[in-house]
Design a protein around this motif. Structure first.
Motif, PDB file in Angstrom:
ATOM      1  N   VAL A   1       0.835  -1.199   0.000  1.00 23.37           N
ATOM      2  CA  VAL A   1       0.000   0.000   0.000  1.00 23.37           C
ATOM      3  C   VAL A   1       0.871   1.251   0.000  1.00 23.37           C
ATOM      4  N   ARG A   2       1.948   1.262   0.794  1.00 19.94           N
ATOM      5  CA  ARG A   2       2.821   2.441   0.847  1.00 19.94           C
ATOM      6  C   ARG A   2       3.438   2.733  -0.519  1.00 19.94           C
TER       7      ARG A   2
ATOM      8  N   THR B   1       2.316   1.757  -3.416  1.00 20.14           N
ATOM      9  CA  THR B   1       1.234   2.173  -4.318  1.00 20.14           C
ATOM     10  C   THR B   1       0.939   3.657  -4.161  1.00 20.14           C
ATOM     11  N   LEU B   2       0.819   4.114  -2.911  1.00 18.28           N
ATOM     12  CA  LEU B   2       0.510   5.529  -2.685  1.00 18.28           C
ATOM     13  C   LEU B   2       1.680   6.417  -3.071  1.00 18.28           C
ATOM     14  N   ASP B   3       2.923   5.960  -2.811  1.00 15.94           N
ATOM     15  CA  ASP B   3       4.100   6.756  -3.161  1.00 15.94           C
ATOM     16  C   ASP B   3       4.190   6.987  -4.663  1.00 15.94           C
TER      17      ASP B   3
ATOM     18  N   GLU C   1       0.299   9.031  -5.878  1.00 13.27           N
ATOM     19  CA  GLU C   1       0.083  10.422  -5.456  1.00 13.27           C
ATOM     20  C   GLU C   1       0.770  11.421  -6.394  1.00 13.27           C
TER      21      GLU C   1
ATOM     22  N   LEU D   1      -4.734   2.010  -9.942  1.00 16.33           N
ATOM     23  CA  LEU D   1      -4.706   1.736  -8.503  1.00 16.33           C
ATOM     24  C   LEU D   1      -5.055   0.271  -8.233  1.00 16.33           C
TER      25      LEU D   1
ATOM     26  N   LEU E   1      -9.119   1.859   0.593  1.00 16.79           N
ATOM     27  CA  LEU E   1      -8.665   1.787  -0.801  1.00 16.79           C
ATOM     28  C   LEU E   1      -9.661   1.035  -1.669  1.00 16.79           C
TER      29      LEU E   1
ATOM     30  N   LEU F   1      -7.216  10.194  -1.439  1.00 19.47           N
ATOM     31  CA  LEU F   1      -6.145   9.209  -1.289  1.00 19.47           C
ATOM     32  C   LEU F   1      -5.214   9.602  -0.143  1.00 19.47           C
ATOM     33  N   GLN F   2      -4.893  10.890  -0.039  1.00 25.66           N
ATOM     34  CA  GLN F   2      -4.032  11.351   1.052  1.00 25.66           C
ATOM     35  C   GLN F   2      -4.736  11.224   2.401  1.00 25.66           C
TER      36      GLN F   2
ATOM     37  N   ARG G   1      -4.358   7.674   3.432  1.00 24.57           N
ATOM     38  CA  ARG G   1      -3.009   7.392   3.944  1.00 24.57           C
ATOM     39  C   ARG G   1      -2.921   7.776   5.429  1.00 24.57           C
TER      40      ARG G   1
ATOM     41  N   LEU H   1       0.193  -0.042   5.868  1.00 29.15           N
ATOM     42  CA  LEU H   1       0.920   0.542   4.741  1.00 29.15           C
ATOM     43  C   LEU H   1       2.001  -0.392   4.218  1.00 29.15           C
TER      44      LEU H   1
END
Length: 642
Positions: free
Chosen positions: A119-120, A122-124, A127, A211, A252, A278-279, A282, A290
């Protein structure tokens, strides 16, 4: 066979500036090379259109227009467009873009090597992708081709989005393989498939599919042909990622399904809105959520390999992937134990029945898609240039098109006639699309605004806002109604229509015209006030009265005191207290010289009369007499004899 060995562009210098050094990748529209900008001595990526597109003037014009729009988009997560050019000095001709060269990998390479991401991670990655798309959306641009192949991961850990807006230039002439088509249709929103519509919400849909793919390692829809994938886009909802990867947080799941809603009204309105939620997700997740390693419960259908089209060098291997962008290699899960045998299954249908039904469905879908892409849903944009507006609208509506009419000035096209259309005449367009026409308002002739009574600064701003300039021959003019320093009028006058940026001179008030100023010194106060007011002046009485030769209660002085003044000016009047009385000194027995000095010091004038001019005459008599009161400045008469 390595086709780069026979690439005629290798070693060429395009437009006298860009040397083509190495072939990087090839797609359905263009080939990407690493090149060197000889003028600035920097490495660039050169995206060269395939020859069949370079020979199409309509395609080239649209390609250039889109490139210019993207070049204005400056964002750290967008691959910069440096230059656009054409080189027709050799065969084949080259129409190209010079772009930022980004060494690294694509998100597709990462997914192919690692499968599902944490997940971390993916978001990194997602975003900054949404930040780039959000900047484009707020600037009026739509990417239209968001997919892992267009997300670049640099060697220093940055994320960049490539191919902004260029997909819009691809039309029915695009020569793409089935697998290339599969690589794109997997991210198409339903409205793109049905109506060809594209707005920020279509990018949001594609980002939602990306995503899903990063969280699960698989696309939500797969198929053996583009038609099968398209059918699933139109008829199925994207499932929550946790159905394939149970550890995916519910936040998510909700975001993925909202972004991929088949109804665009239910999606976030643009990438900025999607980035915000999304933020927020997080911030709600724990470190364990994450960093959890995803474990899929099933194996998705095989995904055909997609030809790389990124502006980066080909991979020699993925051993150097940045550790902060990827998760550790997952161990393969142990195979599940065989399911226990149950009761005997009922008799099945003949083996040929299901494949035959599927084949019929695929053939029907492919036939429908082929019909749609080759004229069933499309027509050619009629030419309505120089037609009256009403006639042009009627002709376009007769062709099944909706019309958006805009007004614009033209120096060459008469008012009421069509200047241009978007798309241009002959362009391929959906039969139910909305097209735009620009109707001439005639030459641009801005009218001179009325700036009377304004300050010079205000009048200058009004003229510039009207598209005119301030002339250098401004003049002054007396005015009884406009205060000094403000604008009386213009030359040419207000309402006159001029060419854009024509100079307009300002006429500035110098105040009212001077008029005769009455002399009221010596007049009684009431009479003096009346005389001045009748002449158009204001009157002010000085609170301090003075001694003067004028009678007490009359006007001793006025200011101004000339022969003329501005009408409406204020005249200050000073009232007389009369003559000042002082004591007359006793000068009896003094010589004339002594007496004169004494009296003058006291403020008097002296008149001396010598009766007998013999010997040494002295004062024997004076008038006024000694120690009496007399007006200061009056004359004292002396009589002298021996």
């Amino acid at each position: 066979m390595d086709t780069s060995l026979h690439d005629s562009l290798l070693g060429r210098t395009l437009d006298g500036r860009y040397r083509v050094e190495q072939r990087v990748a090839s797609g359905g529209m263009a080939t990407v090379y690493r090149g060197l900008d000889l003028r600035l001595d920097r490495v660039v990526a050169l995206k060269v259109m395939h020859p069949q597109f370079a020979a199409d003037p309509e395609f080239v014009e649209r390609f250039i227009r889109e490139a210019k729009a993207v070049a204005r988009l400056s964002h750290p997560n967008v691959v910069n467009v440096f230059d656009q050019g054409e080189d027709r000095t050799a065969e084949p001709p080259a129409v190209f873009l010079a772009m930022e060269y980004v060494p690294g990998w694509t998100l597709r390479d990462l997914l192919r090597e690692r499968g599902a991401l944490s997940v971390r991670t993916t978001l990194d990655i997602l975003e900054p992708v949404l930040a780039a798309l959000g900047a484009a959306h707020r600037a009026g641009l739509v990417h239209r081709d968001v997919k892992p192949e267009n997300v670049l991961l640099t060697e220093d850990g940055r994320v960049k989005v490539a191919d902004f807006g260029l997909v819009r230039a691809v039309d029915a002439h695009t020569a793409a393989t089935t697998q290339q088509v599969l690589g794109t249709v997997s991210y198409l929103a339903p409205e793109q498939i049905e109506r060809g519509a594209a707005d920020p919400r279509t990018d949001v849909y594609a980002a939602g599919v990306v995503l899903y793919e990063m969280l699960t390692g698989a696309k939500p829809y797969t198929g053996e042909s583009p038609a099968q994938v398209i059918y699933r886009h139109l008829s199925e909802d994207v499932p929550p990622p946790s159905r394939l990867v149970p550890g995916v947080p519910h936040q998510l799941d909700a975001i993925t399904q909202a972004a991929t809603s088949r109804d665009p009204r239910h999606r976030p309105q643009d990438a900025v809105d999607l980035l915000a939620v999304l933020q927020q997700a997080r911030r709600e997740l724990t470190p364990a959520q994450l960093d959890a390693v995803p474990q899929r419960t099933g194996v998705p259908a095989a995904v055909p390999a997609v030809e790389r089209t990124s502006v980066m060098p080909p991979l020699e291997g993925l051993t150097a992937l940045p550790p902060d962008l990827v998760m550790p290699r997952r161990e393969q899960p142990e195979p599940a134990p065989p399911a226990p045998r149950g009761p005997a299954a009922p008799a099945r249908r003949p083996r040929w029945a299901l494949p035959l039904g599927a084949l019929v469905l695929v053939v029907a879908l492919v036939a429908g898609l082929t019909w749609a892409l080759n004229g069933g849903l499309y027509t050619r944009m009629p030419s309505v240039l120089n037609l009256p507006s009403a006639r042009a609208v009627a002709q376009l509506q007769q062709a099944g098109l909706s019309v958006n009419t805009r007004q614009d000035f033209s120096e060459t096209v008469a008012a009421g006639l069509v200047i241009s259309s978007d798309p241009q005449p002959g362009a391929r367009v959906r039969k139910d699309a909305t097209v735009s026409i620009d109707v001439s308002r005639g030459p641009n002739r801005p009218a001179v605004p009325d700036v009377s009574g304004k300050t010079v600064a205000e009048a200058t701003a009004a003229l510039r806002a009207a598209g005119l300039a301030v002339g250098s021959s401004s003049q002054q003019q007396a005015s009884d109604s406009v205060p000094a320093g403000r604008v009386v009028g213009t030359d040419p006058p207000a309402g006159r229509r001029l060419s854009p940026n024509s100079p307009v001179n300002l006429i500035v008030s110098s105040g009212s015209q001077p008029v005769d100023l009455p002399d009221v010194v010596g007049e009684p106060v009431d009479q003096a006030t009346s005389d001045l007011q009748d002449a158009g002046f204001n009157v002010r009485l000085d609170p301090n009265q003075v001694y003067s030769d004028q009678d007490a209660g009359t006007i001793a002085a006025q200011s101004p005191n000339g022969s003329s003044a501005q009408r409406g000016a204020t005249v200050t009047l000073t009232v007389s207290k009369g003559q000042e009385q002082v004591q007359v000194p006793d000068v009896g027995g003094m010589t004339e010289k002594q007496a004169r000095r004494t009296l003058e010091r006291a403020g008097f004038k002296v008149r001396a009369i010598t009766v007998i001019p013999l010997g040494k005459p002295t004062v024997h008599n004076q008038s006024p007499g000694a120690d009496s009161q007399a007006a200061k400045g009056s004359t004292v008469t002396l009589w002298l004899y021996p």
